[in-house]
Design a protein around this motif. Structure first.
Motif, short mmCIF file in Angstrom:
data_model
loop_
_atom_site.label_atom_id
_atom_site.label_comp_id
_atom_site.label_asym_id
_atom_site.label_seq_id
_atom_site.Cartn_x
_atom_site.Cartn_y
_atom_site.Cartn_z
N TRP A 263 0.84 -1.21 0.00
CA TRP A 263 0.00 0.00 0.00
C TRP A 263 0.87 1.25 0.00
N THR A 264 1.93 1.28 0.85
CA THR A 264 2.82 2.44 0.92
C THR A 264 3.58 2.62 -0.38
N ALA A 265 4.03 1.51 -0.99
CA ALA A 265 4.76 1.59 -2.26
C ALA A 265 3.87 2.12 -3.36
N ALA A 266 2.61 1.72 -3.38
CA ALA A 266 1.68 2.21 -4.40
C ALA A 266 1.39 3.70 -4.20
N ARG A 267 1.37 4.14 -2.97
CA ARG A 267 1.03 5.54 -2.69
C ARG A 267 2.25 6.46 -2.83
N TYR A 268 3.45 6.03 -2.33
CA TYR A 268 4.60 6.93 -2.29
C TYR A 268 5.77 6.47 -3.17
N GLY A 269 5.72 5.27 -3.67
CA GLY A 269 6.81 4.75 -4.48
C GLY A 269 7.60 3.69 -3.70
N SER A 270 8.26 2.81 -4.45
CA SER A 270 8.97 1.69 -3.83
C SER A 270 10.13 2.14 -2.96
N LEU A 271 10.92 3.08 -3.46
CA LEU A 271 12.08 3.53 -2.71
C LEU A 271 11.68 4.21 -1.41
N ALA A 272 10.71 5.09 -1.48
CA ALA A 272 10.26 5.79 -0.28
C ALA A 272 9.66 4.81 0.73
N ALA A 273 8.92 3.81 0.24
CA ALA A 273 8.33 2.82 1.13
C ALA A 273 9.42 1.99 1.80
N ALA A 274 10.42 1.58 1.05
CA ALA A 274 11.51 0.77 1.62
C ALA A 274 12.28 1.57 2.67
N ILE A 275 12.57 2.84 2.37
CA ILE A 275 13.28 3.68 3.34
C ILE A 275 12.43 3.89 4.58
N GLY A 276 11.16 4.16 4.40
CA GLY A 276 10.25 4.37 5.54
C GLY A 276 10.14 3.14 6.43
#
Length: 157
Positions: free
Chosen positions: A51-64
């Protein structure tokens, strides 16, 4: 002797083996439930990542998610260090109280003999000096041995 008789009668009647079987089956059930809970938690984390990757992108989700888990790990270590420090202090107070109780008990155990025979009786002075020497030796030992809280590496290991 009563405890031994109870233990032997428990073995003879099979109660002990029944209790061991119940404990083993409960442990198996709890292990399976824990495994299922970990799987469910893993899928929830995976769903949150998707859900986070779809909303903010894969890189941002992984970092978060990486930062979030590092913060959780830091909090766990911080809480553990605070709790273990409190436990060490609590155990030290308990040991001190135990030694005080032992000293009082030793003094009370000697008191009737002293009142009855005084220092004139056979070994009267030894009755006083024995516990006194033991308490003095313990006090010297406690002063010369560093406690866990005095050492800088007490929390490590």
């Amino acid at each position: 002797m009563g405890l031994l008789a109870t233990l032997l009668s428990g073995f003879a009647s099979g109660e002990t083996m029944a209790a061991v079987r119940r404990a083993r089956s409960a442990a198996i059930v709890y292990a399976i439930a824990l495994l299922a809970a970990f799987c469910g938690l893993g899928f929830l984390v995976g769903a949150a990542y998707i859900w986070t990757a779809a909303r903010y992108g894969s890189l941002a989700a992984a970092i978060g998610f990486g930062l979030g888990f590092l913060v959780i790990a830091g909090l766990v270590v911080l809480v553990h260090s605070v709790m273990s420090g409190a436990q060490v202090r609590r155990e030290a107070r308990r040991r001190k109280a135990d030694m005080k109780a032992i000293g009082i008990t030793a003094a009370l155990a000697v008191l009737p003999t002293l009142l009855k025979g005084g220092l004139k009786g056979k070994g009267g002075l030894g009755i006083i000096l024995g516990p006194a020497v033991a308490l003095a030796a313990y006090a010297i030992y406690r002063e010369n041995v560093k406690s866990d809280t005095d050492r800088p590496d007490a929390g490590e290991g």
